[in-house]
Design an enzyme around this catalytic site. Structure first.
Site, mmCIF file in Angstrom:
data_model
loop_
_atom_site.group_PDB
_atom_site.id
_atom_site.type_symbol
_atom_site.label_atom_id
_atom_site.label_comp_id
_atom_site.label_asym_id
_atom_site.label_seq_id
_atom_site.Cartn_x
_atom_site.Cartn_y
_atom_site.Cartn_z
ATOM 1 C CG ASP A 63 -0.250 -0.350 2.537
ATOM 2 O OD1 ASP A 63 0.947 -0.395 2.569
ATOM 3 O OD2 ASP A 63 -0.879 -0.719 3.575
ATOM 4 C CG ASP A 132 -8.965 -0.817 11.672
ATOM 5 O OD1 ASP A 132 -8.208 -1.440 11.482
ATOM 6 O OD2 ASP A 132 -9.551 0.343 11.290
ATOM 7 C CG HIS A 134 -6.042 -1.958 8.651
ATOM 8 N ND1 HIS A 134 -6.034 -0.642 9.676
ATOM 9 C CD2 HIS A 134 -4.670 -1.752 8.619
ATOM 10 C CE1 HIS A 134 -5.195 -0.177 10.036
ATOM 11 N NE2 HIS A 134 -4.121 -0.971 9.110
ATOM 12 C CD GLU A 139 -8.694 1.625 7.518
ATOM 13 O OE1 GLU A 139 -8.815 0.743 8.431
ATOM 14 O OE2 GLU A 139 -8.241 2.762 7.956
#
Ligand code: GLP
Length: 257
Positions: A63, A132, A134, A139
């Site tokens: 990413d 979270d 990811h 996400e």
């Protein structure tokens, strides 16, 4: 596998070394974040001291932030160069990432997918996990079939990553380009590393939760060859932690990851 962080890094490096020795023209999936740093240190050490060569290998990053200046130290392209690419003997141009500075971002995403496919796909993909759940920057709510695309970062991720931006969340970019969950799932072996109690809930969901876009890493439950390497703190919420420990301790003919 549950073990101290140093041991986890050695195991991940062993898996990459085995691949490189078997197939020098291997394709590595490189992750940013703090989780893989010890693996990169170990690979750099093996390159220097034991002649492990990356000369014929290729690397694809997971990413990239959108809009960070080319020379920004936190631009993932620069982070990967600093942490691993410049420390070993990759050929020039052998490590690629999505172009977060492209004028046409969707076209850059499509080009990145073509580049990965053109290289024959990723052989081993290193991964960290966000608090979270990811992976890369997929996400919560990400399609489990997603491909490389633009994503908006959650407030939580920007707060988590503010430590790399003078603890100032406003300096953290709002958007990124990320391999999709479908892209990541195409890699032939996934190796995820997580350490620390703040990762315990995400690790529990990843390994034991129902598969859900709300915890994107849970898609890995569908992968035929996924390895999850965690320390005691990150394993502390696993319901079947004792069973996993016992499984690895008693595994006959241990052949690596
Ligand atoms: C970022 C990266 C992810 C990484 C996550 C966790 O959001 N895009 O690839 O897994 O952070 O980072 P860390 O390993 O520093 O906890």
């Amino acid at each position: 596998m549950i073990a101290p962080a140093e041991e986890l890094a050695v195991l991940a490096a062993d898996a990459i070394e085995a691949l490189l020795r078997r197939e020098p023209a291997t394709v590595l999936g490189l992750a940013t974040g703090s989780s893989p740093l010890k693996v990169y240190d170990e690979l750099a050490r093996r390159h220097e001291q034991e002649g492990l060569s990356f000369a014929r290998a290729r690397g694809f990053m997971l990413d990239e932030y959108v809009g960070l200046a080319a020379d920004h130290p936190e631009r993932y392209r620069n982070v990967i160069d600093t942490e691993i690419a410049s420390r070993v003997d990759f050929a020039p141009g052998a490590v690629q990432g999505p172009d977060g500075l492209a004028d046409d971002l969707p076209a850059a995403c499509a080009a990145y997918e073509r580049a990965i496919a053109g290289a024959g796909g990723v052989d081993v993909q290193l991964l960290g996990i966000g608090t979270d759940g990811h992976i890369a920057f997929n996400e919560p709510g990400s399609s489990l079939a997603s491909r490389t695309r633009i994503k908006t970062l959650t407030r939580q991720t920007r707060v988590d990553n503010a430590r790399f931006f003078d603890d100032d969340v406003d300096q953290v970019p709002t958007h990124c380009l990320t391999q999709g969950l479908g892209t990541i799932m195409d890699a032939r072996h996934l190796v995820l590393l997580a350490t620390g109690r703040h990762k315990a809930e995400a690790v529990h969901q990843l390994v034991e939760g129902p598969i859900s876009a709300m915890w994107p890493a849970t898609v890995m439950q569908m992968h035929p060859h996924a390895t999850v390497l965690v320390d005691d703190a990150a394993a502390s919420r696993l319901q079947l932690g004792d069973y996993y420990r016992q499984t690895f301790e008693s595994k006959p003919g241990w052949q690596g990851l």
